[in-house]
Design a protein around this motif. Structure first.
Motif, PDB file in Angstrom:
ATOM      1  N   PHE A   1      11.656  14.471  -5.919  1.00  0.00           N
ATOM      2  CA  PHE A   1      11.466  14.026  -4.542  1.00  0.00           C
ATOM      3  C   PHE A   1      10.497  12.847  -4.488  1.00  0.00           C
ATOM      4  CE2 PHE A   1       9.061  13.998  -0.596  1.00  0.00           C
ATOM      5  CZ  PHE A   1      10.083  13.860   0.326  1.00  0.00           C
ATOM      6  N   SER A   2       9.394  12.949  -5.238  1.00  0.00           N
ATOM      7  CA  SER A   2       8.394  11.874  -5.242  1.00  0.00           C
ATOM      8  C   SER A   2       8.966  10.583  -5.806  1.00  0.00           C
ATOM      9  CB  SER A   2       7.163  12.294  -6.052  1.00  0.00           C
ATOM     10  OG  SER A   2       6.526  13.393  -5.453  1.00  0.00           O
ATOM     11  N   ARG A   3       9.779  10.699  -6.851  1.00  0.00           N
ATOM     12  CA  ARG A   3      10.434   9.516  -7.422  1.00  0.00           C
ATOM     13  C   ARG A   3      11.356   8.868  -6.400  1.00  0.00           C
ATOM     14  NH1 ARG A   3      12.454  11.488 -13.421  1.00  0.00           N
ATOM     15  NH2 ARG A   3      10.433  11.370 -14.435  1.00  0.00           N
ATOM     16  N   GLN A   4      12.114   9.693  -5.685  1.00  0.00           N
ATOM     17  CA  GLN A   4      13.026   9.164  -4.678  1.00  0.00           C
ATOM     18  C   GLN A   4      12.246   8.459  -3.570  1.00  0.00           C
ATOM     19  OE1 GLN A   4      16.463   9.052  -4.587  1.00  0.00           O
ATOM     20  NE2 GLN A   4      16.061   7.719  -2.844  1.00  0.00           N
ATOM     21  N   PHE A   5      11.160   9.072  -3.124  1.00  0.00           N
ATOM     22  CA  PHE A   5      10.333   8.458  -2.090  1.00  0.00           C
ATOM     23  C   PHE A   5       9.741   7.144  -2.595  1.00  0.00           C
ATOM     24  CE2 PHE A   5       6.278   7.876   0.177  1.00  0.00           C
ATOM     25  CZ  PHE A   5       6.770   7.782   1.468  1.00  0.00           C
TER      26      PHE A   5
ATOM     27  N   GLN B   1       0.822  -1.209   0.000  1.00  0.00           N
ATOM     28  CA  GLN B   1       0.000   0.000   0.000  1.00  0.00           C
ATOM     29  C   GLN B   1       0.858   1.262   0.000  1.00  0.00           C
ATOM     30  OE1 GLN B   1      -3.324   0.283  -0.420  1.00  0.00           O
ATOM     31  NE2 GLN B   1      -3.220  -1.923  -0.777  1.00  0.00           N
ATOM     32  N   ARG B   2       1.975   1.224   0.711  1.00  0.00           N
ATOM     33  CA  ARG B   2       2.893   2.369   0.701  1.00  0.00           C
ATOM     34  C   ARG B   2       3.486   2.584  -0.682  1.00  0.00           C
ATOM     35  NH1 ARG B   2       6.212   1.527   6.301  1.00  0.00           N
ATOM     36  NH2 ARG B   2       4.504   2.078   7.697  1.00  0.00           N
ATOM     37  N   VAL B   3       3.815   1.494  -1.364  1.00  0.00           N
ATOM     38  CA  VAL B   3       4.334   1.603  -2.728  1.00  0.00           C
ATOM     39  C   VAL B   3       3.276   2.245  -3.626  1.00  0.00           C
ATOM     40  CG1 VAL B   3       4.992   0.278  -4.783  1.00  0.00           C
ATOM     41  CG2 VAL B   3       6.003  -0.285  -2.567  1.00  0.00           C
ATOM     42  N   GLN B   4       2.040   1.769  -3.528  1.00  0.00           N
ATOM     43  CA  GLN B   4       0.971   2.329  -4.354  1.00  0.00           C
ATOM     44  C   GLN B   4       0.723   3.799  -4.019  1.00  0.00           C
ATOM     45  OE1 GLN B   4      -2.183  -0.500  -3.630  1.00  0.00           O
ATOM     46  NE2 GLN B   4      -1.375  -1.941  -5.127  1.00  0.00           N
TER      47      GLN B   4
ATOM     48  N   VAL C   1       8.525  -5.076  -7.307  1.00  0.00           N
ATOM     49  CA  VAL C   1       8.055  -3.884  -8.006  1.00  0.00           C
ATOM     50  C   VAL C   1       9.256  -3.216  -8.656  1.00  0.00           C
ATOM     51  CG1 VAL C   1       6.911  -1.651  -7.698  1.00  0.00           C
ATOM     52  CG2 VAL C   1       6.177  -3.600  -6.334  1.00  0.00           C
ATOM     53  N   ASP C   2       9.051  -2.637  -9.844  1.00  0.00           N
ATOM     54  CA  ASP C   2      10.136  -1.964 -10.556  1.00  0.00           C
ATOM     55  C   ASP C   2      10.432  -0.597  -9.955  1.00  0.00           C
ATOM     56  OD1 ASP C   2      10.428  -4.019 -12.405  1.00  0.00           O
ATOM     57  OD2 ASP C   2       8.956  -3.148 -13.778  1.00  0.00           O
ATOM     58  N   TYR C   3      11.700  -0.237  -9.980  1.00  0.00           N
ATOM     59  CA  TYR C   3      12.129   1.094  -9.573  1.00  0.00           C
ATOM     60  C   TYR C   3      11.858   2.075 -10.705  1.00  0.00           C
ATOM     61  CZ  TYR C   3      14.721  -0.914  -5.640  1.00  0.00           C
ATOM     62  OH  TYR C   3      15.056  -1.568  -4.489  1.00  0.00           O
ATOM     63  N   PHE C   4      11.726   3.338 -10.371  1.00  0.00           N
ATOM     64  CA  PHE C   4      11.582   4.394 -11.375  1.00  0.00           C
ATOM     65  C   PHE C   4      12.994   4.867 -11.703  1.00  0.00           C
ATOM     66  CE2 PHE C   4       8.413   7.883 -12.610  1.00  0.00           C
ATOM     67  CZ  PHE C   4       9.078   8.139 -13.781  1.00  0.00           C
TER      68      PHE C   4
ATOM     69  N   THR D   1      10.506   3.436  -1.064  1.00  0.00           N
ATOM     70  CA  THR D   1       9.419   2.560  -0.635  1.00  0.00           C
ATOM     71  C   THR D   1       9.481   1.225  -1.371  1.00  0.00           C
ATOM     72  OG1 THR D   1       8.069   4.532  -0.245  1.00  0.00           O
ATOM     73  CG2 THR D   1       6.919   2.433  -0.304  1.00  0.00           C
ATOM     74  N   VAL D   2       9.786   1.257  -2.658  1.00  0.00           N
ATOM     75  CA  VAL D   2       9.944   0.025  -3.435  1.00  0.00           C
ATOM     76  C   VAL D   2      11.086  -0.808  -2.874  1.00  0.00           C
ATOM     77  CG1 VAL D   2      10.662  -0.870  -5.696  1.00  0.00           C
ATOM     78  CG2 VAL D   2       8.894   0.882  -5.563  1.00  0.00           C
ATOM     79  N   GLN D   3      12.176  -0.145  -2.504  1.00  0.00           N
ATOM     80  CA  GLN D   3      13.323  -0.865  -1.940  1.00  0.00           C
ATOM     81  C   GLN D   3      12.928  -1.596  -0.658  1.00  0.00           C
ATOM     82  OE1 GLN D   3      15.269   0.350   1.030  1.00  0.00           O
ATOM     83  NE2 GLN D   3      16.475  -1.504   0.882  1.00  0.00           N
ATOM     84  N   LYS D   4      12.184  -0.938   0.206  1.00  0.00           N
ATOM     85  CA  LYS D   4      11.741  -1.579   1.458  1.00  0.00           C
ATOM     86  C   LYS D   4      10.833  -2.772   1.155  1.00  0.00           C
ATOM     87  CE  LYS D   4      12.039   2.619   4.167  1.00  0.00           C
ATOM     88  NZ  LYS D   4      11.285   3.723   4.761  1.00  0.00           N
ATOM     89  N   PHE D   5       9.911  -2.581   0.222  1.00  0.00           N
ATOM     90  CA  PHE D   5       8.971  -3.647  -0.141  1.00  0.00           C
ATOM     91  C   PHE D   5       9.705  -4.835  -0.750  1.00  0.00           C
ATOM     92  CE2 PHE D   5       5.989  -5.501  -3.313  1.00  0.00           C
ATOM     93  CZ  PHE D   5       5.024  -5.965  -2.441  1.00  0.00           C
ATOM     94  N   ASN D   6      10.567  -4.565  -1.728  1.00  0.00           N
ATOM     95  CA  ASN D   6      11.301  -5.641  -2.395  1.00  0.00           C
ATOM     96  C   ASN D   6      12.224  -6.384  -1.428  1.00  0.00           C
ATOM     97  OD1 ASN D   6      10.021  -5.052  -4.802  1.00  0.00           O
ATOM     98  ND2 ASN D   6      11.763  -3.989  -5.698  1.00  0.00           N
ATOM     99  N   THR D   7      12.856  -5.644  -0.539  1.00  0.00           N
ATOM    100  CA  THR D   7      13.720  -6.279   0.460  1.00  0.00           C
ATOM    101  C   THR D   7      12.905  -7.198   1.360  1.00  0.00           C
ATOM    102  OG1 THR D   7      15.257  -4.421   0.433  1.00  0.00           O
ATOM    103  CG2 THR D   7      15.330  -5.860   2.368  1.00  0.00           C
ATOM    104  N   LYS D   8      11.761  -6.722   1.800  1.00  0.00           N
ATOM    105  CA  LYS D   8      10.905  -7.518   2.687  1.00  0.00           C
ATOM    106  C   LYS D   8      10.460  -8.801   1.985  1.00  0.00           C
ATOM    107  CE  LYS D   8       9.374  -6.246   6.344  1.00  0.00           C
ATOM    108  NZ  LYS D   8       9.823  -6.468   7.718  1.00  0.00           N
ATOM    109  N   ILE D   9      10.158  -8.703   0.701  1.00  0.00           N
ATOM    110  CA  ILE D   9       9.736  -9.886  -0.063  1.00  0.00           C
ATOM    111  C   ILE D   9      10.868 -10.908  -0.175  1.00  0.00           C
ATOM    112  CG2 ILE D   9       9.194 -10.673  -2.408  1.00  0.00           C
ATOM    113  CD1 ILE D   9       7.343  -8.336  -2.697  1.00  0.00           C
TER     114      ILE D   9
END
Length: 185
Positions: A133-137, A30-33, A166-169, A141-149
């Motif tokens: 800034f939004s891309r970095q955020f 949800q944070r990624v979305q 999830v893909d990075y921007f 968030t994607v990094q945290k999600f992917n790491t957790k997975i």
């Protein structure tokens, strides 16, 4: 009887553990979305500013038609992107086109002094900062999600329940996206 109680407690603890992992993965998804939605808000603001900027430049740089058309085409591609990957590609193309537009504007002193153009340029610059800034955020968030997975035992639960990476921007697909714009007259 004691053996059944111990087995029951182990099953309950396992179930609680699996539920905790699942809930954590859902929360991160949800944070990624949400972080992508924040990027999208800034991109829409950018899309709204671009036609005004192009119109301001048109009056001064009639013979720079191809640059203006490239910006407009890139904007339309970004607006109509069908999925996240297409959106990322279109955004990279649009960023490159905007850099070219500002490089062209440098050749027209009367345009650079135009109040309307300066205001639009400042708004677009502010929007570009917010997008960065939004891309970095989003990427954080994607990094945290992917790491957790990928972490054990989360990877077992994630795999069984259909959680996917999830893909990075990133700046991909355009070899010159990381290069400075060159203007030749």
């Amino acid at each position: 009887m004691m053996g059944l109680i111990i087995i029951g407690m182990i099953l309950v603890l396992l179930a609680v553990f699996l539920v905790a992992i699942y809930n954590n993965l859902v929360q991160l998804r949800q944070r990624v979305q949400n972080s992508w939605a924040q990027v999208d808000v800034q991109l829409k603001r950018r899309y709204d500013l671009i036609p005004n900027l192009v119109n301001a430049v048109k009056g001064y740089a009639q013979h720079e038609k191809s640059t203006l058309e490239t910006v407009t085409q890139a904007r339309n591609m970004a607006i109509n992107a069908g999925n996240l990957q297409e959106q990322m590609q279109a955004e990279n193309m649009l960023s490159s086109a905007l850099r070219s537009l500002f490089a062209v504007a440098e050749a027209y002193p009367e345009l650079k002094a135009n109040t309307n153009f300066l205001q639009l340029q400042a708004e677009l610059s502010d929007t570009e900062s917010k997008i960065a800034f939004s891309r970095q955020f989003y990427n954080d968030t994607v990094q945290k999600f992917n790491t957790k997975i990928e972490l054990f035992p989360n990877n077992l639960v994630a795999g069984m329940l259909g959680f996917a990476m999830v893909d990075y921007f990133t700046l991909q697909g355009e070899p010159d996206a990381r290069q400075a714009v060159k203007v030749d007259f």
